[in-house]
Write a protein that holds these residues in place. Structure first.
Motif, PDB file in Angstrom:
ATOM      1  N   VAL A  27      61.328 -42.445  30.446  1.00 48.50           N
ATOM      2  CA  VAL A  27      60.332 -41.722  30.653  1.00 48.50           C
ATOM      3  C   VAL A  27      60.521 -41.884  32.331  1.00 48.50           C
ATOM      4  O   VAL A  27      59.870 -41.010  32.941  1.00 48.50           O
ATOM      5  CB  VAL A  27      59.434 -42.626  30.276  1.00 48.50           C
ATOM      6  CG1 VAL A  27      57.929 -42.210  30.677  1.00 48.50           C
ATOM      7  CG2 VAL A  27      59.342 -42.249  28.565  1.00 48.50           C
ATOM      8  N   ASN A  28      60.651 -42.829  32.305  1.00 48.21           N
ATOM      9  CA  ASN A  28      61.191 -43.084  34.337  1.00 48.21           C
ATOM     10  C   ASN A  28      61.535 -42.580  34.937  1.00 48.21           C
ATOM     11  O   ASN A  28      61.442 -41.312  36.067  1.00 48.21           O
ATOM     12  CB  ASN A  28      61.072 -44.176  34.488  1.00 48.21           C
ATOM     13  CG  ASN A  28      60.899 -44.662  35.500  1.00 48.21           C
ATOM     14  OD1 ASN A  28      59.572 -44.394  36.234  1.00 48.21           O
ATOM     15  ND2 ASN A  28      61.156 -46.075  36.786  1.00 48.21           N
ATOM     16  N   ALA A  29      62.611 -41.956  34.006  1.00 44.42           N
ATOM     17  CA  ALA A  29      64.286 -41.314  34.599  1.00 44.42           C
ATOM     18  C   ALA A  29      63.402 -39.808  34.718  1.00 44.42           C
ATOM     19  O   ALA A  29      63.442 -38.779  36.270  1.00 44.42           O
ATOM     20  CB  ALA A  29      65.607 -41.491  33.818  1.00 44.42           C
ATOM     21  N   TYR A  30      62.673 -39.285  34.022  1.00 47.95           N
ATOM     22  CA  TYR A  30      61.877 -37.637  34.382  1.00 47.95           C
ATOM     23  C   TYR A  30      61.362 -37.629  35.119  1.00 47.95           C
ATOM     24  O   TYR A  30      60.774 -36.674  35.962  1.00 47.95           O
ATOM     25  CB  TYR A  30      61.613 -37.463  32.801  1.00 47.95           C
ATOM     26  CG  TYR A  30      62.348 -37.178  31.890  1.00 47.95           C
ATOM     27  CD1 TYR A  30      63.585 -36.337  31.850  1.00 47.95           C
ATOM     28  CD2 TYR A  30      62.243 -37.946  30.710  1.00 47.95           C
ATOM     29  CE1 TYR A  30      64.139 -35.763  30.811  1.00 47.95           C
ATOM     30  CE2 TYR A  30      62.992 -37.425  29.170  1.00 47.95           C
ATOM     31  CZ  TYR A  30      63.922 -36.870  29.474  1.00 47.95           C
ATOM     32  OH  TYR A  30      64.697 -36.224  28.352  1.00 47.95           O
ATOM     33  N   LEU A  31      60.129 -39.369  35.391  1.00 51.07           N
ATOM     34  CA  LEU A  31      58.983 -39.271  36.459  1.00 51.07           C
ATOM     35  C   LEU A  31      60.082 -38.798  38.264  1.00 51.07           C
ATOM     36  O   LEU A  31      59.315 -37.971  38.861  1.00 51.07           O
ATOM     37  CB  LEU A  31      58.681 -40.399  36.511  1.00 51.07           C
ATOM     38  CG  LEU A  31      57.197 -40.263  35.486  1.00 51.07           C
ATOM     39  CD1 LEU A  31      56.890 -41.930  34.921  1.00 51.07           C
ATOM     40  CD2 LEU A  31      56.441 -38.876  35.040  1.00 51.07           C
ATOM     41  N   LEU A  32      60.692 -39.804  38.175  1.00 56.70           N
ATOM     42  CA  LEU A  32      61.576 -39.995  39.107  1.00 56.70           C
ATOM     43  C   LEU A  32      62.416 -38.301  39.682  1.00 56.70           C
ATOM     44  O   LEU A  32      62.507 -38.744  40.783  1.00 56.70           O
ATOM     45  CB  LEU A  32      62.703 -40.923  39.302  1.00 56.70           C
ATOM     46  CG  LEU A  32      62.140 -42.215  38.978  1.00 56.70           C
ATOM     47  CD1 LEU A  32      62.857 -43.150  39.000  1.00 56.70           C
ATOM     48  CD2 LEU A  32      60.589 -42.341  40.472  1.00 56.70           C
ATOM     49  N   LEU A  33      62.721 -38.097  39.173  1.00 55.85           N
ATOM     50  CA  LEU A  33      63.250 -36.660  39.433  1.00 55.85           C
ATOM     51  C   LEU A  33      63.054 -35.721  39.395  1.00 55.85           C
ATOM     52  O   LEU A  33      62.816 -34.885  40.249  1.00 55.85           O
ATOM     53  CB  LEU A  33      64.614 -36.292  38.091  1.00 55.85           C
ATOM     54  CG  LEU A  33      65.302 -34.787  37.859  1.00 55.85           C
ATOM     55  CD1 LEU A  33      66.832 -35.361  38.986  1.00 55.85           C
ATOM     56  CD2 LEU A  33      66.191 -35.153  37.376  1.00 55.85           C
ATOM     57  N   ALA A  34      61.500 -35.555  38.543  1.00 59.67           N
ATOM     58  CA  ALA A  34      60.222 -34.668  39.009  1.00 59.67           C
ATOM     59  C   ALA A  34      60.305 -35.285  40.111  1.00 59.67           C
ATOM     60  O   ALA A  34      59.508 -34.035  40.623  1.00 59.67           O
ATOM     61  CB  ALA A  34      59.269 -34.454  37.947  1.00 59.67           C
ATOM     62  N   ASN A  35      59.322 -36.189  40.585  1.00 57.29           N
ATOM     63  CA  ASN A  35      59.762 -36.490  41.882  1.00 57.29           C
ATOM     64  C   ASN A  35      60.308 -35.896  43.391  1.00 57.29           C
ATOM     65  O   ASN A  35      59.260 -35.325  43.960  1.00 57.29           O
ATOM     66  CB  ASN A  35      59.283 -38.075  42.323  1.00 57.29           C
ATOM     67  CG  ASN A  35      58.199 -38.366  43.508  1.00 57.29           C
ATOM     68  OD1 ASN A  35      57.336 -38.550  44.095  1.00 57.29           O
ATOM     69  ND2 ASN A  35      59.660 -39.102  44.411  1.00 57.29           N
ATOM     70  N   ALA A  36      61.409 -36.293  43.122  1.00 57.18           N
ATOM     71  CA  ALA A  36      62.388 -35.889  44.089  1.00 57.18           C
ATOM     72  C   ALA A  36      62.068 -34.025  44.067  1.00 57.18           C
ATOM     73  O   ALA A  36      62.288 -33.791  44.489  1.00 57.18           O
ATOM     74  CB  ALA A  36      63.706 -36.133  43.486  1.00 57.18           C
ATOM     75  N   ASN A  37      62.109 -33.259  42.289  1.00 58.54           N
ATOM     76  CA  ASN A  37      62.862 -32.508  42.312  1.00 58.54           C
ATOM     77  C   ASN A  37      60.708 -31.220  43.212  1.00 58.54           C
ATOM     78  O   ASN A  37      61.195 -30.914  44.207  1.00 58.54           O
ATOM     79  CB  ASN A  37      62.933 -31.478  41.843  1.00 58.54           C
ATOM     80  CG  ASN A  37      64.179 -31.905  40.563  1.00 58.54           C
ATOM     81  OD1 ASN A  37      65.086 -32.274  42.141  1.00 58.54           O
ATOM     82  ND2 ASN A  37      64.335 -31.180  39.583  1.00 58.54           N
ATOM     83  N   PHE A  38      59.992 -32.298  42.800  1.00 55.73           N
ATOM     84  CA  PHE A  38      58.609 -31.484  42.972  1.00 55.73           C
ATOM     85  C   PHE A  38      58.345 -31.425  45.361  1.00 55.73           C
ATOM     86  O   PHE A  38      58.437 -30.757  45.477  1.00 55.73           O
ATOM     87  CB  PHE A  38      57.183 -32.310  43.204  1.00 55.73           C
ATOM     88  CG  PHE A  38      56.407 -31.508  43.605  1.00 55.73           C
ATOM     89  CD1 PHE A  38      55.639 -30.493  42.958  1.00 55.73           C
ATOM     90  CD2 PHE A  38      55.162 -32.643  44.836  1.00 55.73           C
ATOM     91  CE1 PHE A  38      53.960 -29.667  43.756  1.00 55.73           C
ATOM     92  CE2 PHE A  38      54.350 -31.823  44.709  1.00 55.73           C
ATOM     93  CZ  PHE A  38      54.224 -30.659  44.446  1.00 55.73           C
TER      94      PHE A  38
END
Length: 213
Positions: free
Chosen positions: A173-184
């Motif tokens: 879950v945290n990995a999805y959040l961090l990748l979304a943050n970086a991509n956004f």
């Protein structure tokens, strides 16, 4: 007035001074997500907030003191916006979903212009040493632990499968959040966050205890 009372008055911070310090630190936290904590300096911040460098020295005695106070202020903001609202959820699964959504929403709303403060700080400081690094990465560790505890609580509530390793699910879950943050941050596209929302929802659905089990 007694000397003791006089001392108490002298030690009491002025309310306008407190407000000024908070405003300075909020600006410092925003600036740090764009230019890095190492990019923070009393001179740079003075320019940003429209104060003299000597005026900032009244609040912070050194660059490290400024950085530590900035990390602590970012932690307070993150807890207020992301963590505390999620803690009102009635069960572990609801809390886990609320934590994830709160994280994505604070990125989407531009609370910090460079995305999640602690993702930015971790990328900058992970190979360094010292109290600033320890404080920033400690907050990131606390966040991962909070996600993991929500998973464990959801399992105890009978909502998530006990065969699912709590630390692994929290990591995903945290990995999805961090990748979304970086991509956004890189693209500015809301789709980066929408993808993460779908991925997290799908992953949690696959970990649910089947109805009637």
């Amino acid at each position: 007035m007694s000397s003791q009372a006089t001392a108490r008055v002298r030690r009491t911070p002025r309310s306008d001074g407190i407000r000024s310090r908070r405003a300075i630190l909020e600006e410092a936290a925003r600036l740090a997500t764009v230019e890095g904590l190492d990019g923070l300096s009393l001179a740079r911040l003075a320019d940003e907030v429209g104060m003299s460098k000597s005026g900032l020295y009244a609040h912070f005695g050194s660059k490290e003191e400024l950085q530590l106070a900035t990390v602590e202020t970012a932690r307070e903001i993150f807890e207020e916006i992301v963590v505390r609202p999620a803690l009102t959820a009635t069960d572990g699964l609801g809390r886990l979903r609320a934590l994830a959504e709160g994280f994505l929403r604070h990125v989407e709303d531009g609370v910090f212009p460079g995305g999640c403060f602690f993702a930015s700080a971790a990328a900058e400081l992970d190979t360094r040493t010292g109290p600033v690094r320890d404080l920033a990465l400690g907050v990131a560790d606390d966040w991962r632990a909070l996600l993991e505890q929500a998973v464990r609580d959801a399992q105890a509530d009978g909502l998530l499968d006990h065969d699912t390793e709590a630390s692994q699910l929290a990591f995903e879950v945290n990995a999805y959040l961090l990748l979304a943050n970086a991509n956004f941050v890189a693209s500015g596209s809301p789709e980066a966050l929408a993808v993460a929302r779908r991925a997290i929802a799908d992953r949690l659905d696959r970990a649910l205890v089947p109805a009637g089990a």
